[in-house]
Motif scaffolding. Structure first.
Motif, mmCIF file in Angstrom:
data_model
loop_
_atom_site.group_PDB
_atom_site.id
_atom_site.type_symbol
_atom_site.label_atom_id
_atom_site.label_comp_id
_atom_site.label_asym_id
_atom_site.label_seq_id
_atom_site.Cartn_x
_atom_site.Cartn_y
_atom_site.Cartn_z
ATOM 1 N N CYS A 31 42.515 7.373 -9.729
ATOM 2 C CA CYS A 31 43.206 8.200 -10.721
ATOM 3 C C CYS A 31 44.671 8.406 -10.368
ATOM 4 N N ALA A 32 45.366 9.003 -11.331
ATOM 5 C CA ALA A 32 46.807 9.192 -11.238
ATOM 6 C C ALA A 32 47.181 10.554 -10.687
ATOM 7 N N GLU A 33 46.426 11.596 -11.052
ATOM 8 C CA GLU A 33 46.793 12.956 -10.684
ATOM 9 C C GLU A 33 45.546 13.733 -10.281
ATOM 10 N N VAL A 34 45.755 14.759 -9.465
ATOM 11 C CA VAL A 34 44.668 15.637 -9.046
ATOM 12 C C VAL A 34 45.126 17.078 -9.175
ATOM 13 N N ASP A 35 44.359 17.876 -9.910
ATOM 14 C CA ASP A 35 44.553 19.322 -9.927
ATOM 15 C C ASP A 35 43.670 19.935 -8.853
ATOM 16 N N GLY A 36 44.244 20.773 -8.002
ATOM 17 C CA GLY A 36 43.457 21.451 -6.986
ATOM 18 C C GLY A 36 43.769 21.006 -5.585
ATOM 19 N N LEU A 37 44.549 19.932 -5.426
ATOM 20 C CA LEU A 37 44.940 19.500 -4.083
ATOM 21 C C LEU A 37 46.036 20.411 -3.536
ATOM 22 N N PHE A 38 46.967 20.784 -4.404
ATOM 23 C CA PHE A 38 48.067 21.658 -3.998
ATOM 24 C C PHE A 38 47.801 23.072 -4.510
ATOM 25 N N ARG A 39 47.415 23.956 -3.626
ATOM 26 C CA ARG A 39 47.223 25.369 -3.972
ATOM 27 C C ARG A 39 47.090 26.150 -2.673
ATOM 28 N N GLU A 40 47.210 27.451 -2.761
ATOM 29 C CA GLU A 40 47.111 28.271 -1.565
ATOM 30 C C GLU A 40 45.651 28.353 -1.109
ATOM 31 N N PRO A 41 45.385 28.109 0.169
ATOM 32 C CA PRO A 41 44.003 28.180 0.665
ATOM 33 C C PRO A 41 43.525 29.620 0.752
ATOM 34 N N GLY A 42 42.197 29.790 0.741
ATOM 35 C CA GLY A 42 41.637 31.116 0.960
ATOM 36 C C GLY A 42 41.904 31.566 2.391
ATOM 37 N N ARG A 43 42.317 32.812 2.560
ATOM 38 C CA ARG A 43 42.717 33.309 3.863
ATOM 39 C C ARG A 43 41.837 34.486 4.258
ATOM 40 N N ALA A 44 41.457 34.526 5.521
ATOM 41 C CA ALA A 44 40.738 35.674 6.056
ATOM 42 C C ALA A 44 41.731 36.792 6.339
ATOM 43 N N THR A 45 41.297 38.039 6.176
ATOM 44 C CA THR A 45 42.144 39.201 6.419
ATOM 45 C C THR A 45 41.514 40.075 7.494
ATOM 46 N N TYR A 46 42.306 40.422 8.493
ATOM 47 C CA TYR A 46 41.866 41.303 9.573
ATOM 48 C C TYR A 46 42.726 42.554 9.591
ATOM 49 N N GLU A 47 42.091 43.692 9.800
ATOM 50 C CA GLU A 47 42.798 44.940 10.000
ATOM 51 C C GLU A 47 42.616 45.352 11.456
ATOM 52 N N LEU A 48 43.715 45.459 12.198
ATOM 53 C CA LEU A 48 43.696 45.744 13.625
ATOM 54 C C LEU A 48 44.118 47.200 13.845
ATOM 55 N N PHE A 49 43.195 48.013 14.339
ATOM 56 C CA PHE A 49 43.438 49.448 14.470
ATOM 57 C C PHE A 49 44.073 49.794 15.817
ATOM 58 N N ASP A 50 44.885 50.851 15.817
ATOM 59 C CA ASP A 50 45.603 51.278 17.019
ATOM 60 C C ASP A 50 46.402 50.115 17.607
ATOM 61 N N TRP A 51 47.195 49.484 16.759
ATOM 62 C CA TRP A 51 47.975 48.314 17.171
ATOM 63 C C TRP A 51 49.111 48.733 18.095
ATOM 64 N N VAL A 52 49.187 48.060 19.243
ATOM 65 C CA VAL A 52 50.258 48.301 20.204
ATOM 66 C C VAL A 52 50.984 46.979 20.437
ATOM 67 N N PRO A 53 52.222 46.819 19.927
ATOM 68 C CA PRO A 53 52.930 45.539 20.084
ATOM 69 C C PRO A 53 53.407 45.335 21.512
ATOM 70 N N ASP A 54 53.458 44.060 21.929
ATOM 71 C CA ASP A 54 54.002 43.699 23.235
ATOM 72 C C ASP A 54 55.484 43.374 23.164
ATOM 73 N N ALA A 55 55.933 42.965 21.969
ATOM 74 C CA ALA A 55 57.335 42.548 21.838
ATOM 75 C C ALA A 55 57.852 43.015 20.482
ATOM 76 N N ALA A 56 58.446 42.112 19.741
ATOM 77 C CA ALA A 56 59.033 42.463 18.456
ATOM 78 C C ALA A 56 57.937 42.761 17.431
ATOM 79 N N GLU A 57 58.346 43.355 16.324
ATOM 80 C CA GLU A 57 57.419 43.669 15.246
ATOM 81 C C GLU A 57 56.787 42.388 14.711
ATOM 82 N N VAL A 58 55.486 42.445 14.449
ATOM 83 C CA VAL A 58 54.762 41.313 13.885
ATOM 84 C C VAL A 58 54.805 41.449 12.366
ATOM 85 N N ARG A 59 55.548 40.562 11.739
ATOM 86 C CA ARG A 59 55.700 40.615 10.284
ATOM 87 C C ARG A 59 56.113 39.244 9.774
#
Length: 365
Positions: A31-59
Motif C-alpha cells: 500500500c501507499a499510506e498507513v493511518d496509525g503508524l504516526f501517533r502518540e503512544p500510550g503512556r503509563a503515569t506514576y505519581e511519586l509521593f514525598d518527592w525529594v529531588p537530588d538535583a534540578a527540578e524534574v520537568r
C-alpha cells in the motif's frame, strides 16, 4: 485526526508498505499510506509521593530511560522509557512521571521507597508511588490506504468469516523511497472493514482492528521523513539533534542496519571515528556506526550489540585499527554513567575494552 504518510511509491516505483504473513512470508498486500503508524503512544503515569529531588527540578522531557530502583535489594529496578513530567502537582509534594512502561513494571503491590536515575545522574527519591490507571479507550485501528491486495487476502475478504478475516501474525514492512528495507512492526491483524480506495481502481482501504505497540511519536516524525527519503549521504547528520531525537535516529539506524546484507571487508582495515559530537549514549553508537559503516551506518546500539557486530556479518573483519579523533567529549560525558541498579561505571573504558577484545587497536588523535 491521525496523520498519514504521503507519497506511497518510491522513485523506483516501489510500494512503501507491505503487510507480510510472518511464518511463510506471503504478502497480504502492499500500500501507499498507513493511518496509525504516526501517533502518540500510550503512556503509563506514576505519581511519586514525598518527592525529594537530588538535583534540578524534574520537568519537561526527563530522559530516554529512567530507572526506578527499589530501596529493598530483594527487588530489581524497573524501567520507564521516553519519560516526561509536568513537574510537581500543585499544592502537593508529589511528582508525576509519564513514560513507556517496560514489560516487567514494578513488583506487584510494591509501595516502598524508590530512587530514580536517568543513566547519567540521580534524579531524586520518593516515599511511595502509585500507577495511575488511564481511562479506558477504544484502541485506534490501523488503516492501510490504497492497498493492492494479494490473492490470499482477496480470498479471505470474499469468504468474509471471522476465521478468514483473522490474519494471525504479520509484519508491517516499511521501505524507503529507493526500495530498501527501513523498519517493520509486528502485528496480529484482524480485518475490521474494507472499502474501495480513492487511490485508484482495484485498490482498497483496509482497516485492521490492531493497535501498534510501537507507533512513531510526533517528535520523531521529521526524522522518519528524512529516512523514508533515503539514508543520509554525509556523516554526522544526527549531530545537531538532542538526546531524545538521537535515540529515535539510532532506532532507525539499528532497524535498517539489521536488515541490510553486509559484505565483510578484509582484515587489516583502518577506520576513523569523529568524536566531536559524542555527548550522550546514543551519539556514541551513532559515531561508531558511521566509523565502521559510513553515513547512517550501524555497528551496535549497546555494548552487547557492539560485541556481536565485532564477530562478523556487519562489514568488519578482525584485526583492524581505529583512529578515534577527539575522545575528550566522550570521556567528559560518559565516563561516569550508571547501571540499572545505580552503580557508576566508565562506559568509554568499557567500549574500548570491547573493541580491543574484538581485534580493534584504537589510537587517538
Amino acid at each position: 485526526m491521525i496523520p498519514t504518510v504521503q507519497g506511497g511509491r518510491g522513485k523506483g516505483g516501489q510500494w512503501r508498505y507491505a503487510l507480510t504473513e510472518s511464518e511463510h512470508g506471503h504478502v497480504w498486500g502492499v500500500c501507499a499510506e498507513v493511518d496509525g503508524l504516526f501517533r502518540e503512544p500510550g503512556r503509563a503515569t506514576y505519581e511519586l509521593f514525598d518527592w525529594v529531588p537530588d538535583a534540578a527540578e524534574v520537568r519537561g522531557w526527563v530522559g530516554c530511560r529512567v530507572w526506578l530502583v527499589p530501596e529493598e535489594e530483594a527487588f530489581d529496578p524497573w524501567l520507564l522509557e521516553d519519560v516526561e513530567s509536568p513537574g510537581r502537582q500543585r499544592r502537593t509534594d508529589a511528582l508525576v512521571l509519564t513514560g513507556l512502561d517496560d514489560c516487567m513494571g514494578p513488583p506487584e503491590g510494591h509501595r516502598a521507597p524508590v530512587r530514580l536515575h536517568d543513566g547519567y545522574r540521580w534524579l531524586g527519591s520518593c516515599r511511595e508511588f502509585t500507577r495511575v490507571l488511564p481511562d479506558e479507550q477504544a484502541a485506534p485501528s490501523l488503516v492501510l490506504r490504497g492497498l493492492s491486495p494479494g490473492d490470499r487476502l482477496r480470498e479471505a475478504l470474499a469468504t468474509g468469516t471471522r476465521r478468514a478475516l483473522d490474519l494471525d501474525q504479520a509484519w508491517l514492512e516499511i521501505r524507503d523511497d529507493s526500495g530498501e528495507p527501513l523498519a517493520d512492526r509486528l502485528l496480529r491483524p484482524k480485518v475490521r472493514a474494507w472499502r474501495p480506495s480513492s487511490h485508484g481502481p482495484d485498490l482498497i482501504d483496509l482497516e485492521l482492528g490492531e493497535e501498534l505497540d510501537r507507533p512513531v511519536p510526533g517528535y520523531a516524525r521529521p526524522l522518519w521523513d528524512r529516512w523514508l527519503a533515503g539514508p543520509p549521504e554525509a556523516p554526522g547528520a544526527w549531530a545537531g539533534l538532542d538526546t531524545r531525537e538521537r535515540e529515535a535516529w539510532l532506532e532507525l539506524v539499528r532497524d535498517r542496519g539489521c536488515r541490510l546484507k553486509h559484505q565483510d571487508r578484509p582484515a587489516g582495515q583502518s577506520y576513523e571515528l569523529d568524536g566531536r559530537h559524542i555527548t550522550d549514549e546514543p551519539s556514541l553508537y551513532l559515531a561508531l556506526g558511521e566509523a565502521f559503516n559510513g553515513p547512517g551506518g550501524y555497528f551496535g546500539g549497546c555494548v552487547a550489540a557492539l560485541a556481536e557486530c565485532l564477530q562478523g556479518n556487519f562489514g568488519y573483519t578482525a584485526p583492524a585499527t581505529l583512529l578515534w579523533r577527539d575522545i575528550a567529549p566522550a570521556r567528559k560525558h560518559l565516563s561516569h554513567v550508571l547501571t540499572a541498579e545505580g552503580e557508576p561505571y566508565d562506559l568509554v573504558a568499557l567500549v574500548l575494552d570491547v573493541l580491543a577484545d574484538g581485534g580493534v587497536r584504537v589510537t587517538f588523535g
